[in-house]
Enzyme design. Structure first.
Site, short mmCIF file in Angstrom:
data_model
loop_
_atom_site.label_atom_id
_atom_site.label_comp_id
_atom_site.label_asym_id
_atom_site.label_seq_id
_atom_site.Cartn_x
_atom_site.Cartn_y
_atom_site.Cartn_z
N ASP A 191 0.69 -1.17 -0.06
CA ASP A 191 -0.02 0.01 0.02
C ASP A 191 0.88 1.17 -0.07
OD1 ASP A 191 -2.34 -1.40 -0.08
OD2 ASP A 191 -2.73 -1.14 2.06
N ARG B 217 -0.02 4.94 17.14
CA ARG B 217 -0.56 6.00 16.21
C ARG B 217 -0.09 7.41 16.70
NH1 ARG B 217 0.29 2.81 12.16
NH2 ARG B 217 -1.23 0.92 12.21
N ASP C 286 -7.47 3.77 12.69
CA ASP C 286 -6.18 4.42 12.54
C ASP C 286 -6.18 5.98 11.84
OD1 ASP C 286 -4.75 2.66 14.07
OD2 ASP C 286 -4.36 1.30 12.49
N SER D 205 -4.66 -8.80 7.74
CA SER D 205 -4.13 -7.76 7.77
C SER D 205 -3.61 -7.38 9.24
CB SER D 205 -5.12 -6.48 7.85
OG SER D 205 -4.73 -5.36 8.49
N1 ARG Z 1 -8.59 -2.66 16.04
C1 ARG Z 1 -6.99 -2.47 16.39
C2 ARG Z 1 -7.16 -0.97 16.84
O1 ARG Z 1 -8.36 -0.21 16.26
C3 ARG Z 1 -6.08 -2.56 15.34
C4 ARG Z 1 -6.22 -1.98 14.15
C5 ARG Z 1 -5.21 -2.58 13.17
N2 ARG Z 1 -5.34 -3.99 12.88
C6 ARG Z 1 -4.76 -4.56 12.04
N3 ARG Z 1 -4.95 -5.98 11.88
N4 ARG Z 1 -4.26 -4.11 10.75
O2 ARG Z 1 -6.46 -0.45 17.40
#
Ligand code: ARG
Length: 404
Positions: free
Chosen positions: A15, A95, A124, A176
């Site tokens: 990506d 983040r 995110d 993912s």
């Molecule tokens: N659900 C989690 C959060 O919002 C992780 C998000 C990213 N998850 C992922 N498998 N790429 O903090």
């Protein structure tokens, strides 16, 4: 919007690689990539080379693992922040640090725009964009994945091949995955059906509890002011502590979670987490608070934990309320010093011993032996007054004939 210089949050994956070229083509802008390492085992020279050969004019790869644990994970730990009672927030605390890194690099490079590779229905994008706008409201933000033409991974691969973007086309896991030292998050693939049992390959850093050793592994954790400082008497840096506990916990099947959670954007999603170090530390830290905090502070802090976790999850790390609650939490941690010994055994964390110079446990008051110094007689007067309002109410009801 007419961006001249764009700072891109870059992981080196498909990506973000496609993003670099797509942004450069679309806006004819200079591209700077930024990669913050939060403890992932990635080769930083390879990432840099890849970014430069994809068209970036400068590529920053910065190791943030110590800062991440010291200034982000430790806050979550001290606050007892577990989202919806379970998720230790690994992705969510990463983040704001990456947002800060992007803003710092944009400032240094005199860039007018930043770009990230988050999708339009995840959490995110919220954490990045709210963080960036709080730290520097003058920056433009672009989220190519919310607007570009590619509909699938295959479309992106075609674009990469047509544009000489170096990509490694390995047989990708159907998931993912987001990982850092505080934990791994895995979603998509078979996990999207909530009735499916997670396949073995949905777990990256832990063994199944049923395959873990048949003997418990014992560890001793030392804390100062609510923060872990040593394992088995050996002082370690913040990142080293978490790394070590991830290894020990991982081989004992500790820290697996399979959760359906409420996202900021209003949908529910199913995610599998592994956070052996974070979960061991939360258990030990809570136990030490039980020994060292007075009753009212302990009870009040439980409510704060929940609010604090929601603020982190919802992308509000840099908000005034978050700062105020952080000050409160830090104040409560002044006496959270001491040691916890625990057994790790087939996915279980079993606390077996606790000690602290600040312990509020008084054996002479607690004992049921002849050493007892508790004033049993005083309980009589205490209970007379403590139950008085209810006794009074009951008497009035009886008199007025109201039955309830
Ligand atoms: N659900 C989690 C959060 O919002 C992780 C998000 C990213 N998850 C992922 N498998 N790429 O903090």
């Amino acid at each position: 919007m007419d961006p001249k210089k764009i700072v891109v949050a870059y992981s080196g994956g498909l990506d973000t690689s496609v993003m670099v070229k797509w942004l450069k083509n679309k806006y004819d802008a200079e591209i700077i990539t930024v990669t913050g390492n939060l403890g992932q085992e990635k080769d930083s020279t390879k990432i840099e080379e890849k970014a430069l050969s994809t068209g970036a004019s400068n590529a920053y790869v910065i190791d943030l693992s110590e800062e991440f644990i010291r200034d982000y994970a430790w806050n979550a730990l001290k606050a007892g922040a577990l989202y919806e009672g379970q998720y230790p927030l690994a992705t969510a605390i990463g983040r704001p640090l990456l947002a800060k890194l992007m803003v710092d690099v944009a400032d240094k490079e005199n860039a007018d725009t930043v770009a990230h590779g988050c999708t339009g229905k995840g959490n995110d994008q919220v954490r990045f964009e709210v963080g960036i706008r709080t730290l520097n409201p003058d920056l433009n933000i672009i989220a190519p994945l919310r607007e570009w033409e590619f509909k699938s991974r295959e479309d992106e691969i075609d674009y990469a091949l047509a544009n000489n973007i170096p990509i490694s086309i390995t047989k990708k896991k159907p998931y993912s995955i987001d990982d850092n030292l505080w934990g791994v998050a895995t979603e998509c693939g078979e996990l999207e059906d909530t009735t499916n049992i997670p396949p073995d390959d949905a777990y990256q850093i832990t063994v199944s509890p049923k395959n873990a050793p048949n003997e418990p592994e014992q560890i001793k954790l030392a804390f100062e002011k609510g923060v872990p400082v040593a394992i088995d008497g050996i002082e370690l840096s913040p990142a080293e502590i978490v790394k070590t506990l991830n290894q020990i916990g991982g081989r004992n099947g500790i820290g697996r979670l399979d959760i359906v959670e409420n996202r900021v954007v209003g949908i529910k999603s199913r995610e599998v987490y592994e956070a052996p170090g974070a979960i061991i530390l939360h258990n030990a830290h809570l136990e030490l608070e039980k020994l060292t905090l007075d009753k009212d502070t302990f009870r009040f802090k439980q409510n704060i934990s929940n609010t604090y976790a929601n603020l982190i999850y919802d992308g509000l790390w840099f908000s005034p309320l978050f700062k105020a609650l952080t000050s409160f939490v830090n104040k409560t941690q002044e006496n959270v010093n001491g040691e916890i010994i625990l057994d790790l055994y087939k996915g279980n964390i079993i606390i077996i011993s606790r000690s602290s110079v600040n312990s509020l446990y008084n054996k002479e008051l607690a004992t049921y032996t002849s050493d007892d110094t508790f004033n049993h007689k005083a309980a009589e007067g205490f209970l007379h007054l403590y139950g008085l309002p209810f006794e009074t109410m009951s008497k009035i009801k009886n008199k007025s004939g109201v039955v309830n």
